[in-house]
Design a protein around this motif. Structure first.
Motif, mmCIF file in Angstrom:
data_model
loop_
_atom_site.group_PDB
_atom_site.id
_atom_site.type_symbol
_atom_site.label_atom_id
_atom_site.label_comp_id
_atom_site.label_asym_id
_atom_site.label_seq_id
_atom_site.Cartn_x
_atom_site.Cartn_y
_atom_site.Cartn_z
ATOM 1 N N ARG A 152 -3.230 4.449 -12.032
ATOM 2 C CA ARG A 152 -3.061 2.902 -12.548
ATOM 3 C C ARG A 152 -4.384 2.246 -12.333
ATOM 4 O O ARG A 152 -5.276 2.630 -11.656
ATOM 5 N N LYS A 153 -4.416 1.003 -12.851
ATOM 6 C CA LYS A 153 -5.460 -0.191 -12.499
ATOM 7 C C LYS A 153 -5.408 -0.431 -11.145
ATOM 8 O O LYS A 153 -4.248 -1.188 -10.712
ATOM 9 N N ARG A 154 -6.319 -0.365 -10.366
ATOM 10 C CA ARG A 154 -6.312 -0.743 -8.748
ATOM 11 C C ARG A 154 -6.516 -2.214 -8.675
ATOM 12 O O ARG A 154 -6.081 -2.706 -7.705
ATOM 13 N N THR B 112 -5.507 -4.859 -11.158
ATOM 14 C CA THR B 112 -4.582 -5.925 -11.445
ATOM 15 C C THR B 112 -3.544 -5.368 -11.245
ATOM 16 O O THR B 112 -2.458 -6.392 -11.156
ATOM 17 N N GLU B 113 -3.024 -4.232 -11.378
ATOM 18 C CA GLU B 113 -1.633 -3.653 -11.174
ATOM 19 C C GLU B 113 -1.264 -3.592 -9.654
ATOM 20 O O GLU B 113 -2.170 -3.386 -8.906
ATOM 21 N N PRO C 33 -8.377 2.488 -16.764
ATOM 22 C CA PRO C 33 -9.561 2.664 -16.395
ATOM 23 C C PRO C 33 -9.867 3.844 -15.383
ATOM 24 O O PRO C 33 -10.912 4.499 -15.263
#
Length: 470
Positions: free
Chosen positions: A417-419, A421-422, A461
């Motif tokens: 996952r996105k580090r 934003t999430e 990403p």
């Protein structure tokens, strides 16, 4: 009169057509009748014969004989006679045909009656046989029932006899036990009374024996303690005064501690090595890598897999023409990378479930002459702080493959996952960092990571940074 019967005359000429007969005279016939009425009736059959008809026929025959149409009349009479004969013959044939038809009909009716009779007899025989068979079965069933009733009666009598014998045996055993118990109680009571009487009579002697045993036991313990102290003191004094023994003891204890620590670490290292070589990590759900245990269980399948020819990477995979060309380029590049010992790259595949991502990964590994291993991203997230160790174990295990290994991560978006934003936990973040560390750079080791997700790389990403399309 020859013309009247159809016979030719001496000149060969026949009579003419028949002439009309003159009408009969009613008066003459009536007069004859009246005259005959006056006479008595004759008694024979010719008494009532009237000759006037013959007379008229004779007269007509004479007139016809002298007529010029006698020949035509004879021919006509012959033709009429022939016609009558033909009609009679045809009627006779029809009658014969009717008789033959009637005979055949009678034969058919007789055959039908015979068939019906045979059918009825057969049916009667069958009915009689069925009835006899029914009676025989009924008799047999009655015999079986009677035999069964007799057997049940015998069995019941035997059971009753056995029960009676068992009751008698039980009563006998109970009586014997009761008598034995009474005798035992009487014996115990007698022994107790005798022992109590003896103890009362010998109470002073028993107390004296107990006192002497206690004094001897106390004296023995004191002597043992005194002797053990003397021996321990002398031994410790001799050990302290002898420096060689002290040095040997210290060295032995040190070597013992070093040996225990070394054995513990060596066992741990050997276990990890065996697990990496022979075992399978817990995250790997399916693999084509051959283990020693599998080779021993299925030697034929393993040899067939090792000696088999490389398969086509797109065999059984249905894709669009453009995507098929791109995927085939990936398969060719991966196979040539292994042949040329170049740097391996990672692959990112995205699409909805059922589009053939897992199937293509297996085919790609077999086409490139490599093993494959399949893991699921959903198994990484619940592991918590053990996720980092599990990820490193998977990659260490993959690096020990001699043929090379294609690691397929299905549903990778479950933990990649996105580090920024999430919101993810620290354990999952550490697991993600470990995965990016092992897949972030190209490597010359025969190892390819295929990551499969449901969405495209632009929305992930982390996955895009970890995987690059070769």
């Amino acid at each position: 009169m020859s013309w009247l019967f159809g016979i030719k005359g001496p000149k060969g000429e026949g009579a003419g057509p028949p002439l009309s007969l003159p009408p009969a005279q009613p008066g003459g016939e009536g007069g004859g009748d009246r005259g005959a009425g006056d006479r008595p009736a004759p008694k024979d059959k010719w008494s009532n014969f009237d000759p006037t008809g013959l007379e008229r026929a004779a007269k007509a025959a004479r007139e016809l004989e002298h007529s010029r149409h006698a020949k035509e009349a004879l021919s006509l009479a012959q033709m009429q006679e022939q016609t009558l004969q033909l009609e009679q013959q045809s009627k006779l044939k029809e009658y014969e045909a009717a008789v033959e038809q009637l005979k055949s009909e009678q034969i058919r009716v007789q055959a039908e009656e015979r068939r019906k009779t045979l059918s009825e007899e057969t049916r009667q025989h069958q009915a009689r046989a069925q009835y006899q068979d029914k009676l025989a079965r009924q008799r047999y069933e009655d015999q079986l029932k009677q035999q069964q009733l007799l057997n049940e009666e015998n069995l019941r009598k035997q059971e009753e006899s056995v029960q009676k014998q068992e009751a008698m045996r039980r009563a006998t055993v109970e009586r014997e036990m009761e008598l034995r118990h009474k005798n035992e109680m009487l014996r115990v009571e007698a022994e107790a009374r005798a022992r109590a009487k003896a103890e009362r009579e010998n109470a002073d002697i028993i107390r004296e024996q107990i006192r002497l045993k206690a004094a001897e036991h106390r004296q023995t313990i004191l002597e043992s303690i005194r002797t053990a102290g003397t021996l321990f003191g002398e031994g410790f004094r001799a050990f302290v005064t002898d420096w060689d023994k002290v040095t040997a003891t210290v060295a032995g204890l040190t070597l013992l501690a070093v040996g225990v620590y070394s054995a513990k670490n060596a066992t741990s290292v050997a276990g990890r090595y065996i697990e990496a070589r022979l075992g399978k990590p817990s995250l790997v759900r399916e693999t084509s890598r051959i283990t020693v245990l599998e080779a021993l269980r299925h030697p034929m399948q393993v040899s067939r897999r090792l000696l088999g020819k490389p398969q086509d990477a797109l065999e059984g995979v249905v894709l669009s023409p453009s995507l098929e060309a791109r995927v085939r380029d990936i398969a060719i590049a991966t196979r040539n990378t292994k042949k040329n010992r170049s740097l391996y790259r990672n692959i990112l595949m995205y699409g909805p479930p059922g589009t053939g991502k897992t199937l293509f990964a297996k085919k790609l590994a077999l086409h490139s002459g490599m093993d494959y291993a399949i893991m699921t991203g959903g198994d990484v997230a619940p592991m918590g702080r053990d996720g980092v160790t599990a990820v490193h174990k998977v990659f260490d295990w993959a690096s020990t493959s001699r043929r090379g290994l294609l690691l397929f991560v299905d549903e990778a978006d479950a933990f990649l996952r996105k580090r920024a934003t999430e919101k993810i936990s620290e354990d999952l973040r550490a697991t993600l960092n470990a995965f990016l560390h092992r897949t972030g750079q190209h490597s010359s080791k025969p190892q390819v990571s295929c990551v499969a997700t449901k969405s495209c790389a632009s929305s992930l990403p982390a996955v895009a940074a970890a995987c690059r399309d070769p």
